[in-house]
Scaffold this active site. Structure first.
Site, PDB file in Angstrom:
ATOM      1  N   ASP A  94     -54.548  41.198  -3.746  1.00  0.00           N
ATOM      2  CA  ASP A  94     -53.420  41.729  -2.972  1.00  0.00           C
ATOM      3  C   ASP A  94     -52.477  40.580  -2.641  1.00  0.00           C
ATOM      4  O   ASP A  94     -52.879  39.606  -1.994  1.00  0.00           O
ATOM      5  CB  ASP A  94     -53.976  42.356  -1.677  1.00  0.00           C
ATOM      6  CG  ASP A  94     -52.886  42.911  -0.790  1.00  0.00           C
ATOM      7  OD1 ASP A  94     -53.224  43.645   0.149  1.00  0.00           O
ATOM      8  OD2 ASP A  94     -51.707  42.601  -1.029  1.00  0.00           O
TER       9      ASP A  94
ATOM     10  N   ASN B 113     -36.209  46.420  -4.479  1.00  0.00           N
ATOM     11  CA  ASN B 113     -35.121  47.186  -5.116  1.00  0.00           C
ATOM     12  C   ASN B 113     -33.795  46.627  -4.618  1.00  0.00           C
ATOM     13  O   ASN B 113     -33.761  45.749  -3.760  1.00  0.00           O
ATOM     14  CB  ASN B 113     -35.256  48.687  -4.812  1.00  0.00           C
ATOM     15  CG  ASN B 113     -35.204  48.972  -3.321  1.00  0.00           C
ATOM     16  OD1 ASN B 113     -34.279  48.547  -2.635  1.00  0.00           O
ATOM     17  ND2 ASN B 113     -36.231  49.633  -2.807  1.00  0.00           N
TER      18      ASN B 113
ATOM     19  N   VAL C 183     -45.666  47.163  -4.117  1.00  0.00           N
ATOM     20  CA  VAL C 183     -45.705  45.809  -3.525  1.00  0.00           C
ATOM     21  C   VAL C 183     -44.731  45.728  -2.350  1.00  0.00           C
ATOM     22  O   VAL C 183     -45.050  45.184  -1.295  1.00  0.00           O
ATOM     23  CB  VAL C 183     -45.272  44.761  -4.582  1.00  0.00           C
ATOM     24  CG1 VAL C 183     -45.297  43.366  -3.987  1.00  0.00           C
ATOM     25  CG2 VAL C 183     -46.138  44.806  -5.797  1.00  0.00           C
ATOM     26  N   ASP C 184     -43.559  46.285  -2.544  1.00  0.00           N
ATOM     27  CA  ASP C 184     -42.491  46.247  -1.524  1.00  0.00           C
ATOM     28  C   ASP C 184     -43.010  46.830  -0.207  1.00  0.00           C
ATOM     29  O   ASP C 184     -42.905  46.207   0.867  1.00  0.00           O
ATOM     30  CB  ASP C 184     -41.314  47.091  -2.048  1.00  0.00           C
ATOM     31  CG  ASP C 184     -39.984  46.660  -1.460  1.00  0.00           C
ATOM     32  OD1 ASP C 184     -38.956  47.225  -1.865  1.00  0.00           O
ATOM     33  OD2 ASP C 184     -39.971  45.758  -0.596  1.00  0.00           O
TER      34      ASP C 184
ATOM     35  N   THR D 150     -43.595  46.480 -13.346  1.00  0.00           N
ATOM     36  CA  THR D 150     -44.615  47.197 -14.153  1.00  0.00           C
ATOM     37  C   THR D 150     -45.181  48.418 -13.445  1.00  0.00           C
ATOM     38  O   THR D 150     -46.050  49.095 -13.993  1.00  0.00           O
ATOM     39  CB  THR D 150     -45.786  46.253 -14.497  1.00  0.00           C
ATOM     40  OG1 THR D 150     -46.438  45.866 -13.268  1.00  0.00           O
ATOM     41  CG2 THR D 150     -45.315  45.016 -15.235  1.00  0.00           C
ATOM     42  N   GLY D 151     -44.725  48.709 -12.259  1.00  0.00           N
ATOM     43  CA  GLY D 151     -45.230  49.900 -11.535  1.00  0.00           C
ATOM     44  C   GLY D 151     -44.212  51.022 -11.620  1.00  0.00           C
ATOM     45  O   GLY D 151     -43.977  51.597 -12.694  1.00  0.00           O
TER      46      GLY D 151
HETATM   47  N1  APR Z   1     -50.411  43.104  -4.526  1.00  0.00           N
HETATM   48  C1  APR Z   1     -50.188  42.796  -5.824  1.00  0.00           C
HETATM   49  N2  APR Z   1     -49.716  43.668  -6.733  1.00  0.00           N
HETATM   50  C2  APR Z   1     -49.469  44.931  -6.307  1.00  0.00           C
HETATM   51  C3  APR Z   1     -49.678  45.353  -4.964  1.00  0.00           C
HETATM   52  C4  APR Z   1     -50.177  44.366  -4.062  1.00  0.00           C
HETATM   53  N3  APR Z   1     -50.409  44.648  -2.774  1.00  0.00           N
HETATM   54  N4  APR Z   1     -49.320  46.669  -4.875  1.00  0.00           N
HETATM   55  C5  APR Z   1     -48.932  47.052  -6.104  1.00  0.00           C
HETATM   56  N5  APR Z   1     -49.020  46.026  -6.970  1.00  0.00           N
HETATM   57  C6  APR Z   1     -48.695  45.995  -8.390  1.00  0.00           C
HETATM   58  C7  APR Z   1     -48.602  47.324  -9.088  1.00  0.00           C
HETATM   59  O1  APR Z   1     -49.886  47.764  -9.478  1.00  0.00           O
HETATM   60  C8  APR Z   1     -47.737  46.940 -10.288  1.00  0.00           C
HETATM   61  O2  APR Z   1     -48.548  46.379 -11.312  1.00  0.00           O
HETATM   62  O3  APR Z   1     -47.401  45.440  -8.510  1.00  0.00           O
HETATM   63  C9  APR Z   1     -46.815  45.844  -9.737  1.00  0.00           C
HETATM   64  C10 APR Z   1     -45.372  46.301  -9.486  1.00  0.00           C
HETATM   65  O4  APR Z   1     -45.386  47.646  -9.039  1.00  0.00           O
HETATM   66  P1  APR Z   1     -44.290  48.193  -7.964  1.00  0.00           P
HETATM   67  O5  APR Z   1     -44.650  47.721  -6.632  1.00  0.00           O
HETATM   68  O6  APR Z   1     -44.177  49.665  -8.199  1.00  0.00           O
HETATM   69  O7  APR Z   1     -42.944  47.457  -8.359  1.00  0.00           O
HETATM   70  P2  APR Z   1     -41.902  47.749  -9.516  1.00  0.00           P
HETATM   71  O8  APR Z   1     -42.522  48.384 -10.697  1.00  0.00           O
HETATM   72  O9  APR Z   1     -41.180  46.453  -9.683  1.00  0.00           O
HETATM   73  O10 APR Z   1     -40.915  48.818  -8.866  1.00  0.00           O
HETATM   74  C11 APR Z   1     -40.110  48.408  -7.791  1.00  0.00           C
HETATM   75  O11 APR Z   1     -40.791  50.251  -6.482  1.00  0.00           O
HETATM   76  O12 APR Z   1     -41.826  50.012  -4.452  1.00  0.00           O
HETATM   77  C12 APR Z   1     -40.604  50.257  -5.048  1.00  0.00           C
HETATM   78  O13 APR Z   1     -38.984  49.373  -3.535  1.00  0.00           O
HETATM   79  C13 APR Z   1     -39.627  49.171  -4.759  1.00  0.00           C
HETATM   80  O14 APR Z   1     -37.830  50.368  -5.718  1.00  0.00           O
HETATM   81  C14 APR Z   1     -38.725  49.304  -5.928  1.00  0.00           C
HETATM   82  C15 APR Z   1     -39.662  49.646  -7.074  1.00  0.00           C
END
Ligand code: APR
Length: 237
Positions: A76, A90, A99-100, A184-185
């Site tokens: 994490d 974002n 993550v955000d 990647t999420g």
């Molecule tokens: N620690 C590490 N990695 C994490 C965590 C954490 N606590 N939570 C999620 N992840 C991983 C996810 O599994 C994924 O592989 O981080 C990666 C990025 O996923 P997202 O958080 O969905 O980010 P992203 O794909 O860049 O999309 C960004 O999503 O949450 C919103 O506000 C954000 O609009 C923005 C978009």
């Protein structure tokens, strides 16, 4: 007079340098010396020893030395006690899911208050704030691209996102950084391509930015971890 390219060596010489611009990832000019060793023989033996040309670090040693400065972990990102964790943000910088959401939850309400004053951030860009209740001192909010099939410049935009984060780290003299797998999420960027881009951009910075002592890729899922481990092995040999 012999002109050698010692750019891979950290030796410096005041015997005159004919610098040649080597553009690092950010495009800023970084002058690496092509040192012209003139008049060396006029120097005292001690000075000659001080200014002796040193063998450049061999490619293998250099890659090994750099690999010591890169880590891949499954975990994490909000728990990492580094100079800065990178947030997959974002363009509003006002929080979200993934993550955000995790970073804003752990940092507390002051984080979004500071972000509100930043006025947003374009895709490919990054902004820095304090870390507040996080173990990390700072948060670098980096805005990665949304995957749209790969024909809209997403790969270059993701590379630029990493460069923007590194630029901020350098400007703020940070020596340790933790990255999530940006885009990647929710943004659906293919993990293998994203990992290759992340590791390649990291190698480019570690190669010329010696102050950067540690970059940690924090992968939430096992599949992401395995992909990043493979990308590091591929890139650092
Ligand atoms: N620690 C590490 N990695 C994490 C965590 C954490 N606590 N939570 C999620 N992840 C991983 C996810 O599994 C994924 O592989 O981080 C990666 C990025 O996923 P997202 O958080 O969905 O980010 P992203 O794909 O860049 O999309 C960004 O999503 O949450 C919103 O506000 C954000 O609009 C923005 C978009």
């Amino acid at each position: 007079i012999s002109t050698r390219d010692w750019s891979s060596d950290v030796c410096s010489s005041d015997l005159g340098a004919l610098p040649s611009p080597v553009l690092p990832p950010s495009g800023r000019k970084v002058w690496r010396g092509h040192f012209v060793f003139t008049g060396l023989f006029f120097l005292s033996p001690l000075a000659r020893l001080r200014h002796r040309p040193r063998r450049p670090v061999s490619g293998t040693n250099r890659a090994t030395a750099m690999m010591d400065r890169v880590k891949v972990i499954q975990g994490d990102i909000t728990k990492q006690a580094v100079d800065a964790i990178v947030n997959a943000a974002n363009t509003t910088l006002l929080g979200g899911g993934g993550v955000d959401g995790a970073i804003h939850r752990e940092a507390g309400p002051h984080l979004v208050s500071e972000c509100r004053k930043l006025g947003g951030c374009p895709t490919g860009g990054a902004r820095i704030t304090k870390g507040y209740y996080l173990p990390a001192k700072h948060v670098i909010h980096a805005v990665g691209p949304i995957w749209q099939g790969g024909n809209s410049g997403e790969e270059e935009l993701l590379a630029r996102t990493y460069r923007s984060a590194f630029e901020l780290a350098i400007q703020h003299n940070l020596t340790s950084l933790a990255f999530p797998a940006i885009s990647t999420g929710a943004y659906r960027f293919p993990m293998d391509r994203a990992a290759s881009i992340a590791v390649r951009e990291t190698r480019n910075y570690l190669e010329w930015q010696l102050a950067l002592k540690l970059v940690v890729f924090v992968c939430y899922e096992r599949a992401a971890y395995d992909t990043y481990v493979a990308a590091v092995a591929e890139t650092f040999g």
